[in-house]
Design an enzyme around this catalytic site. Structure first.
Site, PDB file in Angstrom:
ATOM      1  N   TYR A  53       5.967 -35.495   4.134  1.00 34.28           N
ATOM      2  CA  TYR A  53       5.552 -36.713   4.852  1.00 34.28           C
ATOM      3  C   TYR A  53       6.010 -36.600   6.298  1.00 34.28           C
ATOM      4  CZ  TYR A  53       3.171 -40.477   2.490  1.00 34.28           C
ATOM      5  OH  TYR A  53       2.206 -41.265   1.950  1.00 34.28           O
ATOM      6  N   GLU A  55       4.954 -39.006   9.112  1.00 38.17           N
ATOM      7  CA  GLU A  55       4.409 -40.065   9.965  1.00 38.17           C
ATOM      8  C   GLU A  55       5.055 -40.006  11.341  1.00 38.17           C
ATOM      9  OE1 GLU A  55       5.042 -43.637   7.737  1.00 38.17           O
ATOM     10  OE2 GLU A  55       3.215 -43.369   6.583  1.00 38.17           O
ATOM     11  N   ASP A 199     -19.136 -37.554  20.254  1.00 41.36           N
ATOM     12  CA  ASP A 199     -18.833 -37.131  18.889  1.00 41.36           C
ATOM     13  C   ASP A 199     -19.517 -35.775  18.704  1.00 41.36           C
ATOM     14  OD1 ASP A 199     -18.785 -36.587  16.218  1.00 41.36           O
ATOM     15  OD2 ASP A 199     -19.400 -38.589  15.563  1.00 41.36           O
ATOM     16  N   THR A 225     -15.155 -33.230  13.875  1.00 41.27           N
ATOM     17  CA  THR A 225     -14.630 -32.716  12.621  1.00 41.27           C
ATOM     18  C   THR A 225     -14.299 -31.246  12.843  1.00 41.27           C
ATOM     19  OG1 THR A 225     -16.895 -32.324  11.927  1.00 41.27           O
ATOM     20  CG2 THR A 225     -15.825 -34.272  11.033  1.00 41.27           C
ATOM     21  N   LYS A 228     -17.296 -28.017  10.270  1.00 43.95           N
ATOM     22  CA  LYS A 228     -18.731 -27.693  10.337  1.00 43.95           C
ATOM     23  C   LYS A 228     -18.892 -26.365  11.085  1.00 43.95           C
ATOM     24  CE  LYS A 228     -20.173 -32.527   9.921  1.00 43.95           C
ATOM     25  NZ  LYS A 228     -19.181 -33.528  10.347  1.00 43.95           N
ATOM     26  N   ARG A 234     -11.541 -29.289   6.118  1.00 44.76           N
ATOM     27  CA  ARG A 234     -12.090 -30.635   6.291  1.00 44.76           C
ATOM     28  C   ARG A 234     -11.056 -31.468   7.048  1.00 44.76           C
ATOM     29  NH1 ARG A 234     -16.455 -30.304   3.331  1.00 44.76           N
ATOM     30  NH2 ARG A 234     -17.190 -32.296   4.109  1.00 44.76           N
TER      31      ARG A 234
HETATM   32  N1  DSN Z   1     -22.041 -35.945   6.576  1.00 40.13           N
HETATM   33  C1  DSN Z   1     -22.102 -35.237   7.826  1.00 40.13           C
HETATM   34  C2  DSN Z   1     -23.404 -34.563   8.012  1.00 40.13           C
HETATM   35  O1  DSN Z   1     -23.925 -34.038   7.045  1.00 40.13           O
HETATM   36  O2  DSN Z   1     -23.909 -34.498   9.119  1.00 40.13           O
HETATM   37  C3  DSN Z   1     -21.810 -36.116   8.980  1.00 40.13           C
HETATM   38  O3  DSN Z   1     -20.780 -36.966   8.676  1.00 40.13           O
END
Ligand code: DSN
Length: 413
Positions: A53, A55, A199, A225, A228, A234
């Protein structure tokens, strides 16, 4: 690092995971938001850091025993700052939507006006859709794409911005295939004194790989994120100008979250390290070449692509000209081992659960090593599947072809 065999302790869970591993090995992943994290990223994820932990932030924790965790978080911060030339980075956000929530919390009060791209035009749920927290807490007004070009119409955007005078403009997309004019967004925001929020969840890896323009030095705040095109675990990251550092950090913790997931932070550090290597630029370049080759091959077969093609890793196929909806194509492709996601097309006459298109992306197949010539084979299989979607025998035959093809390109282990 000592990693125990799961099969020894929980054969039931292990067997389910094994089946998913086999599925991933034998099927082609064309979902634009997915990728294969490296063995190093996965090793960090399964480390003992999950036990802790922490925080707070490095040097200012609410729990003891965090000096080593401080090292890993500081390393992740320094690497991501170098990768995107960021003044400040927070690597604790658990995923994309929580990161976006923290950005809104850092810059806005509930009820404030925000300008974002419509979901059916390629935006994201967390950019103001009425069923999402963003649409419920903030007063989102939306801009759309030019119906003729399928691209963002900067004149229209400016008109809406001047008329609505939002406190923040969101430039962020989950199904938009063209380069973004970040400087143009910033100029419009400056005219009305609005904050700029990018974003870049989908295209972060392509920016890190120096293939697309980087908004981080231009915008006030940028979230992404990490799983991707960036090919990490993730999770998510927020980057901002130094002047906003305190409010962003406070919004993530204690505003939105409790303890960060330290094993994920370590995996983010690994992924940023991988993205800093020259090979990652080659990978990012190939991802775009593959998306362009695949969209060209589908156009040659008579498919209609929103905006006519792509500058990044994805594109949306408008299936209405082929007489079917996205769900039918998604199902036919799934039957033969190709994953895609159904997608709305701009001003879709069909509802979001049954939209008119599919979104296709190449980050994962590029990680497997596929190149432009392979995209022609993939386009043939997609077209065959769509034409023969009622023919189970043919789909089974195509499934064999897909698995055979996958064997030539194993997922890097
Ligand atoms: N779920 C993602 C996507 O497939 O683009 C975005 O959050």
């Amino acid at each position: 690092m000592k990693i125990q065999e799961l099969s020894t302790f929980d054969p039931v869970v292990d067997e389910i995971i094994e089946r998913e591993e086999t599925r991933q090995d034998n099927e082609l992943e064309l979902i634009a938001s997915e990728n294969y994290a490296s063995p190093a990223v996965r090793a960090a994820l399964s480390s003992v850091l999950t036990n802790k932990y922490s925080e707070g932030y490095p040097g200012k924790r609410y729990y003891g025993g965090n000096s080593i965790i401080d090292e890993i978080e500081t390393l992740a911060i320094n690497r991501v700052k170098e990768l995107f030339s960021a003044e400040h980075a927070n690597v604790q956000p658990l995923s994309g939507s929580p990161a976006n929530a923290a950005v809104y919390m850092a810059f806005l009060e509930p009820g404030d006006k925000v300008l974002g791209l419509r979901l059916d035009h390629g935006g994201h749920l967390s950019h103001g859709h009425s069923v999402n927290f963003s649409g419920r807490l903030y007063n989102f007004v939306q801009y759309g794409l030019d119906p003729k070009t399928g691209r963002i119409d900067m004149d229209e955007l400016r008109k809406v911005a001047l008329a609505e005078r939002p406190k923040m403009i969101v430039a962020g997309f989950s199904a938009y295939s063209r380069e973004i004019d970040w400087a143009g967004f910033k100029a419009i925001a400056d005219e009305i004194g609005a904050y700029t929020f990018a974003d870049i969840a989908h295209i972060a890896g392509l920016i890190a790989g120096k293939q697309l323009t980087n908004p981080v030095p231009i915008f006030d705040v940028v979230a992404t994120t990490t799983h991707k095109t960036l090919r990490g675990p993730r999770g998510a990251v927020i980057m901002c100008k130094e002047q906003f550092a305190k409010q962003v950090d406070r919004a993530v913790f204690p505003g939105m979250q409790g303890g960060p997931h330290d094993n994920v932070t370590a995996a983010k550090a690994v992924a940023f390290g991988e993205a800093l290597k020259p090979e990652f630029a080659e990978y990012s370049h190939q991802t775009i070449l593959n998306a362009q080759a695949l969209s060209d091959a589908l156009i040659a077969k008579g498919y209609s692509i929103v905006s006519g093609g792509t500058d990044n890793h994805l594109f949306v196929v408008d299936l209405s000209t082929k007489g079917l909806v996205g769900k039918e194509a998604e199902k036919a492709l799934e039957a033969l081992g190709i994953s895609v996601s159904r997608s709305t097309i701009p001003d879709d006459p069909n509802p979001p659960m049954n939209p008119s298109g599919i979104r296709i992306g190449t980050p994962a197949v590029t990680t497997r090593g596929l190149k432009e010539a392979d995209m022609k084979v993939v386009a043939d299989i997609i077209d065959d599947a769509i034409i023969n979607r009622e023919d189970e025998v043919k789909l089974l035959e195509l499934k064999g072809k897909t698995a055979e093809f996958c064997k030539r390109y194993p997922i890097p282990a």
